[in-house]
Each structure stands twice: as structure tokens, then as C-alpha cells.
Design an enzyme around this catalytic site. Structure first.
Site, PDB file in Angstrom:
ATOM      1  N   ARG A   1       5.526   4.180   1.882  1.00  0.00           N
ATOM      2  CA  ARG A   1       4.723   2.578   1.487  1.00  0.00           C
ATOM      3  C   ARG A   1       5.135   1.749   2.614  1.00  0.00           C
ATOM      4  NH1 ARG A   1       4.778   4.612  -4.013  1.00  0.00           N
ATOM      5  NH2 ARG A   1       5.576   3.231  -5.280  1.00  0.00           N
ATOM      6  N   VAL A   2       4.241   0.854   2.537  1.00  0.00           N
ATOM      7  CA  VAL A   2       3.702  -0.483   2.951  1.00  0.00           C
ATOM      8  C   VAL A   2       4.352  -1.479   2.435  1.00  0.00           C
ATOM      9  CG1 VAL A   2       2.279  -1.845   4.553  1.00  0.00           C
ATOM     10  CG2 VAL A   2       1.954   0.616   4.325  1.00  0.00           C
TER      11      VAL A   2
ATOM     12  N   GLY B   1       1.421  -1.013  -0.520  1.00  0.00           N
ATOM     13  CA  GLY B   1      -0.305  -0.168   0.019  1.00  0.00           C
ATOM     14  C   GLY B   1       1.059   1.707  -0.011  1.00  0.00           C
ATOM     15  N   VAL B   2       0.312   2.124  -0.488  1.00  0.00           N
ATOM     16  CA  VAL B   2       1.283   3.660  -0.562  1.00  0.00           C
ATOM     17  C   VAL B   2      -0.063   4.695   0.392  1.00  0.00           C
ATOM     18  CG1 VAL B   2       1.836   5.162  -1.243  1.00  0.00           C
ATOM     19  CG2 VAL B   2       1.409   2.623  -2.467  1.00  0.00           C
TER      20      VAL B   2
ATOM     21  N   ASP C   1      -9.420   8.067  12.348  1.00  0.00           N
ATOM     22  CA  ASP C   1      -9.381   7.663  10.885  1.00  0.00           C
ATOM     23  C   ASP C   1      -9.898   6.123  10.319  1.00  0.00           C
ATOM     24  OD1 ASP C   1      -8.818   8.129   8.593  1.00  0.00           O
ATOM     25  OD2 ASP C   1      -7.195   7.687   7.825  1.00  0.00           O
TER      26      ASP C   1
END
Ligand SMILES: *[C@@H]1O[C@H](CO)[C@@H](O)[C@H](O)[C@H]1NC(C)=O
Ligand SMILES: *[C@@H]1O[C@H](CO)[C@@H](O)[C@H](O)[C@H]1NC(C)=O
Ligand SMILES: *[C@@H]1O[C@H](CO)[C@@H](O)[C@H](O)[C@H]1NC(C)=O
Ligand SMILES: *[C@@H]1O[C@H](CO)[C@@H](O)[C@H](O)[C@H]1NC(C)=O
Ligand SMILES: *[C@@H]1O[C@H](CO)[C@@H](O)[C@H](O)[C@H]1NC(C)=O
Ligand SMILES: *[C@@H]1O[C@H](CO)[C@@H](O)[C@H](O)[C@H]1NC(C)=O
Ligand SMILES: *[C@@H]1O[C@H](CO)[C@@H](O)[C@H](O)[C@H]1NC(C)=O
Ligand SMILES: *[C@@H]1O[C@H](CO)[C@@H](O)[C@H](O)[C@H]1NC(C)=O
Ligand SMILES: *[C@@H]1O[C@H](CO)[C@@H](O)[C@H](O)[C@H]1NC(C)=O
Ligand SMILES: *[C@@H]1O[C@H](CO)[C@@H](O)[C@H](O)[C@H]1NC(C)=O
Length: 853
Positions: free
Chosen positions: A521-522, A515-516, A632
Site C-alpha cells: 500500500r501507499v 493507493g493499493v 508498465d
């Protein structure tokens, strides 16, 4: 053979003591190097609970003198300042003490001087210069020019070789002398490499290469603490002498045992007796309520100073009632909201600044605290103050002469020393073995931070966001960037060398990208032992990312729960900001709802996932000492492990919630559009109920399998909350639910679920249930699904009276047309498959006075 055994057991004993000292904070720190030397004495001298041994015949100390060996003088006159001053060694030419150092790093050098009357030389007229290999500590000091009968000096130098040399240089055809010397290791955590300047506030690095001289060490509002009551042998004086006249300060104190050190602080930073006493503002009924408490400290204007201020809120009865400002000279150093910083009362905190003397009054340095005008409780407090002189450009702490200029003949030294060492080689070899084992073992269990020296991002403001919101003025930025907490021993899990991270992610192979987000980033990583991990690599250029990164570390280091993604470790080498999490094999919840080809989840699976996430949020809201608001909550931040157990992720925007006496936290609006609580949006008042609202959106998304906001849909369908609510109110949620579920859901279960979501989406926070209630209702829906019994159905019927009249979700409407993106804090741990909420990073910077209502 015997010798080896003996050394070995000594090592064990030392390690044991060390181990307890380091982890339990109960036993005193045991310094690897601990020289307490009574110069010129013929017997051991006990002073403040410690034993000083004669300088003659110390096994790992050698004294090299010039033409004549130093003479000693001793007296039995007991009216001298203290026993330590009753003997001295006198040098008529340059003399050098060589101390074998077991462990390199910072060491105290403490020197005691008293011109013993009645010796052959007139010591009052003696002119003394003291240097190490690199630093000038004292230059041409003479008692005849000094306003006192004896003198104690404390220095902190970083010893970077195996020997510390201390040379005494007489001048003006006189002699030099010294009464006692201490050379004692300082734990690495105590003195930082980095501190902050004021006005403008920037960081200063490289302090570990400089030498310090202690100028003041004050125990505010408390008694004299002598070396026997300080684990590092320091002396803390009462501050009254330096208080600015009539500032109406009062002394306060508490039981030292009630001081709770956070993980990052140790009694080595300052003993609990320092934190257990403080100065606070006087009684408001007899003084002007708004004034600064000021300490005026005479200093030499030609030097810079490390100013360390210690705080611990022992005056408040409840959290979040004390907000005040710290000034150094006339510059705002930091706005202090101790509750937010420390998360509790009686929790120590300190802060380092580098400052010149005052420009207005150059011979002094002033430190003030005063109430924040925005605060509704007018008070301020300080517990301790340390002022350390920093060595100047020529590496001197006294004058402008360098070591080279004072000792022109300094190279011929080492030969003779070599001979002396050679003659005692046996003893030294034994010592070396001991020292080596010790260093190895110590390094092995040391906090990884201290080994790496690469923690460039750790001392940065961890509380950037929360600090900013407590101020309205422009100074808030400054105070925000000035706030800091040392994370040195916070529970961050294991330290990963950067190389290991590189190996585990195949050099950040893009095919391993999970993911980004705004922060970076991950990646999926695989550790050497085969464990899969998620590696989140912060983008160092993203300021926003940095703030969120810190928040995440802070939160995660406090939290452990089955339904919260857990931290395995971190890497801060080479300015990297990398966190390593448990790997969540099934990725974000959203990818199982829509936008991918993954198989559809069953209703029971969906309920279980929602229950898991609700449990995680419930724990956040109620489980920790202070509630935490996630801010979130969305389907990309709920991750699923290999068994589809849901875990809440991404605490980059999280905030500690309102304390008992507050109803809300006021803050800039952050979060993701589509999930954003309309009340929070309107009023900037954050409560746990904002998460409940977002969770309501998640529930609708889970049921309807469509994005929270979908701008391509007709106007009335863009926002899932609005759209699903109209159907729920008509009792026709089954019309819009996922086609895959039609006919496979127990109607009572669906009804319960719909009602729960509806309550979560109530316009006003007070009307929304707590996460605990949501959890209970979802569990009930699961039970209904599982049993499908008629009785349960009836009960659900009875429970459904609590309808909340529809209130249009107006605040979001304006964004439906103009801004179709989400406000994304940037912290997605998961895949952003449709890019919809991936990039836009918007912050509503309207700052609100938290105490103004
Ligand atoms: C001890 O020292 C004090 C002051 O330093 C002096 O007045 C006194 O006479 C001395 N006593 C003896 C026995 O020397
Ligand atoms: C020692 O020197 C100081 C300063 O030069 C002088 O005042 C004092 O009288 C001297 N004392 C003796 C005993 O000579
Ligand atoms: C040493 O001598 C110099 C010049 O002779 C003088 O300026 C200085 O003050 C003296 N230092 C001390 C400590 O007496
Ligand atoms: C010496 O100390 C006394 C009393 O502490 C003080 O009044 C005096 O001003 C000081 N003199 C100097 C030169 O510092
Ligand atoms: C001492 O100096 C060395 C070399 O500059 C540095 O690596 C180390 O971190 C310093 N130690 C401390 C405690 O400042
Ligand atoms: C300092 O330590 C000693 C010995 O441990 C103890 O007796 C004494 O009470 C302590 N002093 C204070 C002020 O606590
Ligand atoms: C301090 O100020 C108060 C009132 O302003 C006054 O009563 C008191 O005498 C002052 N104390 C000193 C030491 O000046
Ligand atoms: C500040 O706190 C102290 C300790 O609780 C208290 O004695 C003092 O009256 C307070 N000052 C003000 C101005 O409220
Ligand atoms: C406290 O000191 C700071 C810095 O000198 C100053 O800006 C502020 O106005 C002072 N506050 C009060 C109440 O005097
Ligand atoms: C201190 O003063 C010097 C020169 O007066 C200046 O160059 C330096 O930047 C100042 N340092 C700080 C930390 O204010």
C-alpha cells in the site's frame, strides 16, 4: 588543558582521514583499533610497510601471566623468514593479552608463529592453544607436527565488549609462544551476517556471532598482494597452486585504475588489484570449448566454510556477452550474467556462500566456473576467492573443545587486570574520551544500514527477475534466488527509522491511503518538518512484490530526473520494505481523466503532461549508461505534482534494455493489459518500443478519457488502441475525443497528436518512433496549439504522409473475452479508483533463451 587540545586535534585528524576514506574511497580505511605488536621485541619492527611495536609498555595493552612472567627471545639472524619472526614471547603458564577496544565489531586477530631456534626452550615441541573469551582459535598446535617453518593465522571475531582477551595456553608440560599479534578493526560492511547455502539454496543468518579463520585468500590470475597493498592489511595469494590440473585457464589483467567500484562495494571488500586480474578460459582453438575451470582447496571436513567469490568482467568487450555458472563442490551456486548484475564492465561484484567440504572428496572444497550452455560466447571468469572457516557449535575453529573446557579456572582473571588498569587510569581516561567522540562521530556519518542491523530484505536477490530469464532449465530458480548484491551504500536516500514512518503516517492510517497494488500500500505521510511524502509499504508476504520492490530500489538508486518520481529514503527495520517518495499532490494522471469528479484538464495541460511523461521515458531509454525499459507505462503510473508536472513512477517491472549488440531482451511478458505491446506479447522480445506502444495507449486515453480496456463496451470498443486507431485512420479522431475538449482544440494540434499516437501504436516495434521522436512531435503539437498559425498548419499537412497501414491488433483479442482484467505487475503508486487493474497478477512464465536467436 594541553592534553585536551591535543586529543581534540587528533580526533579531527582521524575524522578527516575517515571521512575521505569512507566517501572518496581514495584514502585507506583507518581502523579505530589498530594493534600491531611485536612480541618479545625490544624495538619497533617494520614489516610489509607497517610498524609493529614491542608488547612491553604498550599503553592500552596489558599482559597478565600466571606464575612466571613470559620470557622473551630475540635474534638478529636475518635469514629468518621476515623481521616479524625474529622475536617471540614464551609462556610456561596461561598468559592473557588484554586489548582495549575503541569500537566493538569485527576485528582481525592475526598471529605469527616461528619456533626460533636456539632459545632456552625447544619451541618446535611447544604445544600452543589460543583462545579468546568465547572462541578457541588454535588448539594444541605444535611445529613438530606441522609441515612448514613458520605459521601465519588470521581470524575475524566480532568483539562485543570493551576488551579483547587473547590467552595463550601451553600444554603437555611444554611452553607456548607467539612472535607477533595484530588486532585490527574491520569495517562492518566487509563480513556479512547472512550468506547462502547451496542445494537447497536458503539464507543462513547469524553469521556475525561466529568467528572465522581465513583458510584461503586468492587473487585469481594475479600476483601476491601483501598487506601493504590492501587497505585492511590482508594478503592475497596467487591461485595457480590450487587450479585443477590442466584446465587450460589463462590469466588476464587490466589496469587497476580502470576498476569502477559500485556504490555498494569499497576497496575494503577487495583491492582493485584483485579485480584487475582474473582467470578466463583458454583459447577455444586449442581446447575443448566447453569445460569447467576448477580450484581444489584442501580443507578440514569437520567445519563449514564461508566461500566468497569475487567477480569483475575485465574480459568482455561489450555488455551482455558473458554468461556463466558458478559451482561450489558439484552444486550450482549461481548463474552469472555480470552485465545485468553490475550494469557495466570492470565493475566488481562478489557473492557469499556457506558450504561444507565436498561430499565426494571430503578433504577438499571445490569451486568451479564454466560456460552456460545457453550462452553464445563460451567463456567464464573469476577474480578472487576467499575461503573462511566458520566456528563450530562449541565455538571452536580448531577441534571440538570449548573455551570453558580449556580454561577451567578462567574467572579469577579480572581482579588483577583491574589493578593494572587502575594504575594507568589517567592515560585510559584520555583514551576513553577520544574513543567516545570518535565512536559518536563515526556512528553519525555511518551508512544507516550498518547501524540498524535490520536489513533482512536487502541481501535478498535483487535481480530475481532478470536472472530468471537467462535460463531455461529448472536451475534458473535456484540461481535466481542465489543472486545478490549488497545495497549497503547504494544511493537510497535517507534511512527512516520505522518509528518515524509510523509517526508520519499516523500508524498507517487508512484515511491516508493513496493507493493499493500487488506489492502493498501507499500512504500519504508528513515528516516532522512538515514535508509531505508518499510512503510505499511492501507486503512482505508477496514474493512478486518483493522482486518488484528490489527492482524499484535498484532502478531508483540509479535514476534522478525531473520527470521521474524521486526517492527520498527507505526503511528496512523489522523486516519492513518501505520506500519514501516525494509526494505527488495531484495523484495519478488517470484520476484527472475519468472516474472522479476532478475538473477536466485543458488540452494544453494534457499536452504538457504528456510531454513531461515522454521526457521521463526518453531519459529512461537514453539517459542512463544502459537503457531502461519501464514495462508498465500507464495513466496510473504517471503522477502529477502540485503544479501538474508529470513524473513517471513505479519501476517495479523495469528492466535494463538491450545492449548495443542486441536488438531486444527476451523475457516473460509482464505489464498491464490494454497497454501491452502486441509484438512483445507474441514474441516475448522486449525493446524500448514496447514502452512507446504503451505510451501510445496513454495518449489515446488522454484524448478520449476512457480506460484502456473497458470490457462492458461493445466488442469493437473494448480496447482503446484498436478502437481509436480505426477512428484515427478515418481522420475522425475528433468524433471520439473528450466532449470537454470539443471546439477547444486547435485542429492541427489534434492532428499532430493523433498521428503521433498512431505511430506509437504501430504493430511492429521498428515502425514505431523512438521516445525522442514522440517527445519532439508532442512539443510540436503544443507549439501548434499555442501559435495556431497557418504556416504551422501547412507544415503539419506535409508531415502527415507517414501513415502506417492498419494491422488489426489480434493478439489482444483473445483476452477481451476470457480475461477482462489487466495483467498488473502490482506496482501502482496511485489510486485505483475503479479497481479495474488493481488486483490480477498474472505472469506469463514462458522463459525464453535470450541468446537462442
Ligand atoms: C641463521 O639461521 C639459519 C637457519 O635458521 C642457520 O642456518 C644459520 O646458521 C643462522 N645464522 C646465524 C648467524 O645464527
Ligand atoms: C625439539 O623437539 C623436536 C620434537 O620433539 C625434536 O625433533 C628436536 O630434536 C628438538 N630439538 C632440540 C634442539 O632439542
Ligand atoms: C599432548 O599429549 C597428549 C597425550 O599425552 C598427546 O596425545 C598429544 O599428541 C600431545 N600434544 C602435542 C601437541 O604434542
Ligand atoms: C609436506 O610438504 C611437502 C612439500 O610441500 C609434501 O610433499 C608433503 O606431502 C607434506 N607432508 C605433509 C604431512 O603434509
Ligand atoms: C557483532 O555482534 C553484535 C551482537 O551480536 C551485532 O549486533 C553486530 O552487528 C555484530 N557486528 C558485526 C560486524 O557483525
Ligand atoms: C604495493 O605497494 C607499494 C607501496 O605502496 C608499491 O611500491 C608496490 O608497487 C605495490 N605493489 C604492487 C604489486 O602494486
Ligand atoms: C594439457 O592438455 C593439453 C591438451 O589437452 C596438453 O597439450 C598439455 O600438455 C596438458 N598440460 C598438462 C600440464 O597436462
Ligand atoms: C576468454 O576470454 C579471454 C580474455 O579475453 C580470452 O583470452 C580467451 O580466449 C577467451 N576464451 C574463450 C574460450 O573464448
Ligand atoms: C561443470 O561442473 C558442474 C558441477 O560439477 C557440472 O554439472 C557441469 O556438467 C560441468 N560442466 C562441464 C562442461 O563439464
Ligand atoms: C554440512 O554437513 C552437516 C552434517 O554433515 C549438515 O548437517 C549440514 O546441513 C551441512 N551444511 C551445509 C551448508 O551443507
Amino acid at each position: 588543558m594541553k592534553l585536551v587540545e591535543a586529543s581534540f586535534s587528533i580526533v579531527l585528524v582521524i575524522l578527516l582521514v575517515e571521512f575521505i576514506g569512507w566517501n572518496g574511497s581514495l584514502a585507506a580505511f583507518t581502523p579505530p583499533d589498530n594493534y600491531l605488536i611485536a612480541c618479545g621485541s625490544t624495538k619497533d619492527v617494520t614489516f610489509q610497510g607497517r610498524t609493529f611495536v614491542p608488547d612491553s609498555g604498550h599503553p592500552s595493552l596489558t599482559l597478565k601471566t600466571g606464575t612466571s612472567s613470559g620470557s622473551s627471545v630475540a635474534t638478529s639472524n636475518s635469514s629468518f623468514p621476515s623481521p616479524i619472526y625474529q622475536s617471540a614471547r614464551i609462556f610456561s603458564s596461561v598468559a592473557t593479552y588484554n586489548f582495549d577496544i575503541q569500537q566493538q565489531g569485527r576485528h582481525w586477530i592475526r598471529l605469527y608463529f616461528y619456533p626460533i631456534p636456539g632459545s632456552a626452550q625447544n619451541l618446535t615441541a611447544a604445544s600452543i592453544t589460543v583462545v579468546t573469551k568465547d572462541f578457541v582459535l588454535l588448539h594444541n598446535f605444535a611445529f613438530k607436527n606441522y609441515n612448514g617453518t613458520f605459521m601465519f593465522k588470521e581470524y575475524a571475531v566480532n568483539v562485543t565488549s570493551d576488551t579483547l582477551t587473547l590467552s595463550f595456553i601451553p600444554s603437555n608440560n611444554s611452553v607456548a609462544f607467539v612472535n607477533a599479534i595484530e588486532v585490527v578493526s574491520i569495517p562492518d560492511v566487509v563480513l556479512p551476517d547472512q550468506a547462502w547455502t547451496l542445494n537447497p539454496s536458503t539464507s543462513v543468518d547469524g553469521l556475525s556471532d561466529l568467528a572465522y579463520e581465513t583458510v584461503y585468500r586468492l587473487n585469481m590470475g594475479g600476483p601476491l598482494i601483501t598487506s601493504e597493498n590492501d587497505t585492511l592489511g590482508r594478503v592475497w595469494e596467487n591461485d595457480a597452486e590450487y587450479r585443477h590440473v590442466n584446465n587450460s585457464a589463462v590469466d588476464v589483467s587490466t589496469n587497476p585504475a580502470s576498476i569502477r567500484y559500485p556504490a555498494a562495494l569499497k576497496p575494503e571488500t577487495a583491492p582493485n588489484m584483485v579485480y584487475a586480474t582474473a582467470v578466463a578460459m583458454g583459447d577455444p582453438s586449442v581446447t575443448n570449448a566447453n569445460f569447467n575451470m576448477t580450484w581444489v582447496l584442501p580443507v578440514n571436513p569437520n567445519f563449514r566454510y564461508l566461500v566468497r567469490v569475487h567477480f569483475c568482467d575485465i574480459i568482455s568487450r561489450a555488455l551482455n556477452t558473458l554468461v556463466f555458472n558458478l559451482y561450489v563442490n558439484d552444486d550450482l551456486a549461481q548463474g552469472l550474467d555480470l552485465s545485468t548484475i553490475t550494469g557495466g564492465l570492470g565493475v566488481p561484484y562478489y557473492r557469499d556462500f556457506v558450504s561444507n567440504s565436498s561430499t565426494e572428496s571430503p578433504d577438499t572444497l571445490m569451486v568451479s566456473v564454466g560456460p552456460d550452455t545457453a550462452a553464445d560466447i563460451t567463456n567464464a571468469t573469476v577474480n578472487g576467492l576467499e575461503i573462511l572457516k566458520i566456528s563450530n557449535d562449541v565455538k571452536s575453529l580448531d577441534g571440538v573443545s570449548s573455551v570453558e573446557s580449556l580454561t577451567p579456572q578462567s574467572h579469577s582473571k579480572s581482579h588483577k587486570v583491574g589493578i593494572i588498569i587502575g594504575s594507568t587510569a589517567g592515560a585510559i581516561a584520555a583514551f576513553a574520551i577520544l574513543g567516545l567522540c570518535f565512536i559518536c562521530m563515526r556512528a553519525g556519518k555511518k551508512d544507516p544500514h550498518q547501524q540498524q542491523g535490520g536489513h533482512s530484505w536487502l541481501p535478498l536477490p535483487l535481480y530475481g527477475i532478470s536472472q530468471t530469464i537467462t535460463k531455461m532449465s529448472t536451475t534458473s530458480q535456484k540461481s535466481a534466488s542465489a543472486s545478490c548484491i549488497s545495497l549497503a551504500s547504494t544511493n537510497l536516500g535517507r534511512f527512516f527509522p520505522f518509528q518515524e514512518i509510523m509517526d508520519s503516517t499516523n500508524k498507517f492510517d487508512e484515511t491516508l491511503l493513496l493507493g493499493v497494488g500487488g506489492f502493498g500500500r501507499v500512504y500519504k505521510g508528513t515528516l516532522e518538518d512538515g514535508t509531505n511524502v508518499a510512503v510505499k509499504r511492501g507486503n512482505p508476504r508477496s514474493e512478486q512484490g518483493l522482486a518488484e520492490f528490489r527492482t524499484e530500489i535498484e532502478m531508483l538508486s540509479k535514476l534522478r530526473h525531473r520527470h521521474l518520481v524521486s526517492l527520498i529514503g527507505y526503511c528496512d527495520e523489522r523486516s519492513e520494505m518501505i520506500l519514501v517518495y516525494e509526494y505527488m499532490a495531484n495523484g495519478p494522471l488517470r484520476s484527472h481523466l475519468y472516474g472522479t469528479n476532478l475538473p477536466s484538464l485543458s488540452w494544453k495541460q494534457r499536452l504538457e503532461i504528456c510531454i513531461g511523461a515522454a521526457r521521463g521515458l526518453h531519459y529512461l531509454h537514453t539517459g542512463a549508461t544502459q537503457s531502461i525499459i519501464h514495462r508498465d507505462v500507464k495513466t496510473t503510473n504517471i503522477l502529477l505534482d502540485e503544479s501538474f508536472v508529470a513524473k513517471v513512477a513505479d519501476f517495479g517491472l523495469s528492466k535494463t534494455g538491450p545492449s548495443l549488440d542486441q536488438t531486444h531482451v527476451s523475457t516473460a511478458v509482464k505489464g498491464s493489459f490494454g497497454y501491452l505491446d502486441p509484438e512483445y506479447f507474441r514474441r516475448q522480445q522486449l525493446t524500448e518500443k514496447s514502452d512507446v506502444y504503451s505510451f501510445g495507449v496513454v495518449l489515446m486515453e488522454v484524448l478520449c478519457t476512457r480506460p484502456a480496456l473497458n470490457p462492458v463496451l461493445p466488442r469493437d470498443q473494448v480496447n482503446i488502441a484498436e478502437w481509436a486507431m480505426t477512428w484515427q485512420k478515418k481522420g475522425m479522431l475528433d468524433q471520439i475525443m473528450d466532449q470537454n475538449l470539443v471546439g477547444k482544440v486547435n485542429p492541427a494540434s489534434l492532428k499532430k497528436f493523433g498521428e503521433t499516437a498512431e505511430k506509437c501504436l504501430a504493430e511492429y516495434g521498428v515502425e514505431r518512433p523512438s521516445m525522442g521522436d514522440v517527445l519532439w512531435n508532442l512539443e510540436y503539437a503544443l507549439q501548434l496549439e499555442e501559435t495556431s498559425s497557418a504556416a504551422a498548419l501547412n507544415e503539419a499537412e506535409d508531415n502527415s504522409t507517414n501513415h502506417i497501414p492498419g494491422i488489426p491488433l489480434t493478439p489482444l483479442e483473445q483476452f477481451d473475452n476470457s480475461v477482462s482484467m489487466m495483467i498488473d505487475g502490482g506496482g501502482n503508486s496511485g489510486t485505483d479508483d475503479d479497481g479495474e487493474d488493481a488486483t490480477t497478477s498474472a505472469v506469463f512464465s514462458q522463459l525464453v533463451n535470450p541468446r537462442g536467436r
